[in-house]
Each structure stands twice: as structure tokens, then as C-alpha cells.
Scaffold this motif. Structure first.
Motif, PDB file in Angstrom:
ATOM      1  N   ASP A  71       0.824  -1.203   0.000  1.00 28.06           N
ATOM      2  CA  ASP A  71       0.000   0.000   0.000  1.00 28.06           C
ATOM      3  C   ASP A  71       0.862   1.259   0.000  1.00 28.06           C
ATOM      4  O   ASP A  71       0.464   2.290  -0.544  1.00 28.06           O
ATOM      5  N   HIS A  93      -2.361   0.232  -8.345  1.00 30.72           N
ATOM      6  CA  HIS A  93      -2.401  -1.062  -7.658  1.00 30.72           C
ATOM      7  C   HIS A  93      -0.995  -1.623  -7.595  1.00 30.72           C
ATOM      8  O   HIS A  93      -0.147  -1.288  -8.422  1.00 30.72           O
ATOM      9  N   THR A 148      -2.305  -4.939  -2.866  1.00 35.30           N
ATOM     10  CA  THR A 148      -2.791  -3.765  -2.164  1.00 35.30           C
ATOM     11  C   THR A 148      -4.246  -3.993  -1.783  1.00 35.30           C
ATOM     12  O   THR A 148      -4.972  -4.732  -2.449  1.00 35.30           O
ATOM     13  N   LYS A 149      -4.649  -3.352  -0.711  1.00 32.61           N
ATOM     14  CA  LYS A 149      -5.954  -3.654  -0.107  1.00 32.61           C
ATOM     15  C   LYS A 149      -7.147  -3.393  -1.014  1.00 32.61           C
ATOM     16  O   LYS A 149      -8.154  -4.073  -0.916  1.00 32.61           O
ATOM     17  N   ASP A 150      -7.063  -2.430  -1.907  1.00 32.58           N
ATOM     18  CA  ASP A 150      -8.208  -2.089  -2.748  1.00 32.58           C
ATOM     19  C   ASP A 150      -8.229  -2.819  -4.089  1.00 32.58           C
ATOM     20  O   ASP A 150      -9.029  -2.493  -4.956  1.00 32.58           O
ATOM     21  N   HIS A 179      -9.002  -6.210  -5.993  1.00 30.74           N
ATOM     22  CA  HIS A 179      -9.776  -7.437  -5.810  1.00 30.74           C
ATOM     23  C   HIS A 179      -8.899  -8.673  -6.009  1.00 30.74           C
ATOM     24  O   HIS A 179      -8.084  -8.734  -6.924  1.00 30.74           O
TER      25      HIS A 179
END
Length: 133
Positions: A10, A20, A34-36, A38
Motif C-alpha cells: 500500500d 495497484h 494492495t488492499k483495494d 480485488h
């Protein structure tokens, strides 16, 4: 996937225009994302980047003679960039970015991140302190 490494990835997104990031194994398995981003998309990207890295590595002879080490692959699309670099033994870091990203900033940040990841990925296992004689 290693959630412990996701927070490190991140940090790559702190560069304006970075979208990303994924950490993949040489055989195309997702190690972190990265957290966002999918998971299904990250799995697809991991497999594809493994192939891109393999193809890129095979082109060393096109640059010159001798044993040339692959360092980075950069792919440009109408809507942005994909950067792929080595992240240590058997691992690769991929970052996507918008067309207006500062390429020098993103590659510098990726190198910093690889340095941090290298320390985490090569940490030796702990000794079993409970098994003393």
C-alpha cells in the motif's frame, strides 16, 4: 496471500498516479496485493506478470552479448503503465499507474519497497526456544 506484506505494498500507492501493486512468486502465484485490488483480479495479474517476466528475461540476447540480468519490464497502455521488477529471489513486484505518473518517482519507490520486502522475505526462521536440552 500474505496480509502482513499488504501494508507494505500500500505504501507504493503514496506516489500520485499509482493504482495497484502486487507481489508475485516466479511461478505466478499471488503473494500479496494492495488492499483495494480485488483478489480475483490480483490472481489474474500475478499469472500474467509471471509470463511477462519470463518473456522479458528471454530477450537479454537482443540487448547484447554475455549474461545480461533482467531488471525491469515496462508496458505502456493508452490508459497507463505497468511496471514489473525483481523483488528478490523468486519474487516480483508489479505496480500499475495512470498515464501521468512520474516514472522516476514510481520506480524509485518500487526500489525502496523491494529493499524493505527483501528484508522480510529473507528473514530466517526463528529457533524453537522450547526445545532446549
Amino acid at each position: 496471500m500474505n496480509d502482513d506484506l499488504s501494508w507494505m505494498l500500500d505504501s507504493a500507492l503514496e506516489i500520485p498516479g499509482a493504482l495497484h501493486a502486487v507481489l508475485i512468486s516466479a511461478d505466478g502465484l499471488l503473494m500479496a496485493r494492495t488492499k483495494d485490488f480485488h483478489k480475483d483480479n490480483a490472481d489474474t495479474v500475478a499469472a500474467a506478470m509471471s509470463g511477462v517476466q519470463s518473456l522479458s528475461r528471454s530477450l537479454g540476447f537482443f540487448v547484447g552479448e554475455g549474461h545480461l540480468r533482467w531488471r525491469q519490464t515496462l508496458v505502456e497502455f493508452d490508459g497507463g503503465w505497468v511496471f514489473l521488477i525483481s523483488a528478490g529471489e523468486g519474487a516480483y513486484l508489479g505496480v500499475s499507474a495512470s498515464p501521468d505518473v512520474d516514472m522516476q518517482d514510481i520506480t524509485f519507490r518500487m526500489q525502496q519497497l523491494v529493499s524493505q520486502l527483501g528484508k522480510v522475505l529473507t528473514t530466517p526462521p526463528r529457533e524453537n526456544l522450547g526445545a532446549r536440552s
